[in-house]
Design an enzyme around this catalytic site. Structure first.
Site, short mmCIF file in Angstrom:
data_model
loop_
_atom_site.label_atom_id
_atom_site.label_comp_id
_atom_site.label_asym_id
_atom_site.label_seq_id
_atom_site.Cartn_x
_atom_site.Cartn_y
_atom_site.Cartn_z
N ARG A 134 29.25 20.47 -0.69
CA ARG A 134 29.66 21.09 1.13
C ARG A 134 29.07 22.35 1.16
O ARG A 134 29.29 23.14 1.46
CB ARG A 134 31.27 21.23 1.61
CG ARG A 134 32.34 19.98 0.78
CD ARG A 134 33.93 20.44 1.33
NE ARG A 134 34.41 18.95 0.86
CZ ARG A 134 35.67 19.06 0.37
NH1 ARG A 134 36.04 20.27 1.24
NH2 ARG A 134 36.30 17.49 0.53
N ASP A 176 26.77 25.26 3.46
CA ASP A 176 27.77 25.27 4.72
C ASP A 176 26.26 25.37 5.75
O ASP A 176 25.38 24.54 5.50
CB ASP A 176 27.39 27.98 4.87
CG ASP A 176 28.32 27.77 3.52
OD1 ASP A 176 29.70 26.51 3.22
OD2 ASP A 176 28.38 28.40 3.24
N ARG A 178 25.72 32.78 -1.57
CA ARG A 178 25.33 33.98 -0.40
C ARG A 178 26.30 35.55 -0.86
O ARG A 178 25.69 36.83 -0.01
CB ARG A 178 26.01 33.12 0.89
CG ARG A 178 24.81 32.01 1.37
CD ARG A 178 25.38 31.13 2.45
NE ARG A 178 25.49 31.99 3.51
CZ ARG A 178 26.06 32.10 5.27
NH1 ARG A 178 26.16 30.97 4.89
NH2 ARG A 178 26.31 33.03 5.77
#
Length: 245
Positions: A50, A52, A197
C-alpha cells in the site's frame, strides 16, 4: 473465475496512494475502474504493497479475479482502459486460486533516490528528493547497518499504521553515491507505514553531520515515534520489486 497476477508500474504523483479512497484519485481505484470496464462488472484488485501518496512503483504486484477469462489479452486490455492514467500493466499471468499478491509475498524491495545538488530538479522533479547541503553517503550507509535485523520499529512507524506489530526484520539497507545521485536500497518481507521515509529522513540528519550513528540507534531503541527525525517527502521513493516463491 480466472485469477491473474499483475505486474504494475505507475507514477504516484497524481494519486493519494495505492489504497482506494472514496472521492479521491488512487492507483487501486483507477485499476479497479479499468478492470470493471474490461470484465463488465465490479472487480477488486489486491496489491502487494500500500504505497503512500506520491510514491511510485516500478514493480508493484497485484491480483484480481475475472469472470471472463482472456488469456494473452489481459495486460493490453487493461492498459487500453487505463489511458491516460500514468499507470501501466507490464505483465499479466494466470495463477492459481491460492495466490495472493499481499500474503504470498516473500520480500519487498524499495529504492529511495536523493539528488544532492544546489540546482533545482527539472527532468527528475517529483522523482527524487533534492537536498542542497552536502551529504556524506558513506556515513549514512554505515549508520543504516545498525537498523538491519529484527527490531521494534515504532520510532519509524506512522501513527496511523495499521500493522498488528511494530516488529519487523530489515534485510538490506544500502546507501551509495553516484555523482550527485544517492540511492538507498532496502529489502524486507514487509514494511510499516512510512517506515522507509522515516528511516531515510533520519539518516539524512546523519549525512548532514547533525547527528551520528549512535543517535540513530538511540532513537530506534526508544521505540517512540516522537524521537524520529524529519520524515522524507514521497518524491524519490519507488517500490521496485516483490518476490514470491
Amino acid at each position: 473465475m480466472a485469477r491473474y497476477k499483475l505486474l504494475i508500474e505507475y507514477h504516484g504523483g497524481a494519486y493519494q496512494g495505492w489504497m482506494r479512497l472514496p472521492g479521491k484519485p488512487t492507483v487501486q481505484g483507477a485499476l479497479e475502474e479499468a478492470a470493471a470496464a474490461l470484465d463488465g462488472g465490479p472487480v477488486e484488485i489486491y496489491g502487494a504493497g500500500r504505497t503512500d501518496s506520491g510514491v511510485h512503483a516500478m514493480g508493484q504486484v497485484a491480483h484480481c479475479d475475472f469472470a471472463v477469462d482472456r488469456p494473452g489479452k489481459v495486460a493490453d486490455a487493461l492498459n487500453a482502459h487505463l489511458r491516460p492514467h500514468p499507470i501501466a500493466v507490464l505483465k499479466a499471468e494466470k495463477v492459481g486460486e491460492d495466490f495472493h499478491a499481499r500474503f504470498s509475498a516473500k520480500a519487498r524491495h524499495y529504492r529511495f533516490v536523493i539528488i544532492n545538488r544546489r540546482a533545482d530538479l527539472t527532468v527528475e522533479r517529483g522523482l527524487a528528493w533534492r537536498i542542497s547541503p552536502k551529504l556524506d553517503a558513506r556515513k549514512m550507509h554505515d549508520a543504516a547497518q545498525g537498523l538491519l535485523g529484527t527490531h521494534d520499529f515504532t520510532t519509524f512507524r506512522d501513527v496511523e499504521c495499521q500493522a498488528r506489530s511494530p516488529v519487523k526484520t530489515l534485510d538490506r539497507f544500502d546507501i551509495a553515491r553516484y555523482g550527485d545521485r544517492i540511492e538507498c536500497t532496502l529489502s524486507a518481507q514487509s514494511f510499516l507505514h512510512r517506515q522507509v521515509r522515516s528511516m531515510v529522513g533520519s539518516l539524512v540528519e546523519v549525512g548532514r553531520g547533525k547527528r551520528d550513528a549512535a543517535w540513530l540507534l538511540d532513537i530506534l531503541a526508544a521505540a517512540d515515534r516522537t524521537a524520529c527525525g524529519p520524515v522524507s517527502p514521497p518524491d524519490g521513493l519507488f517500490l521496485e520489486k516483490v518476490d514470491y516463491d
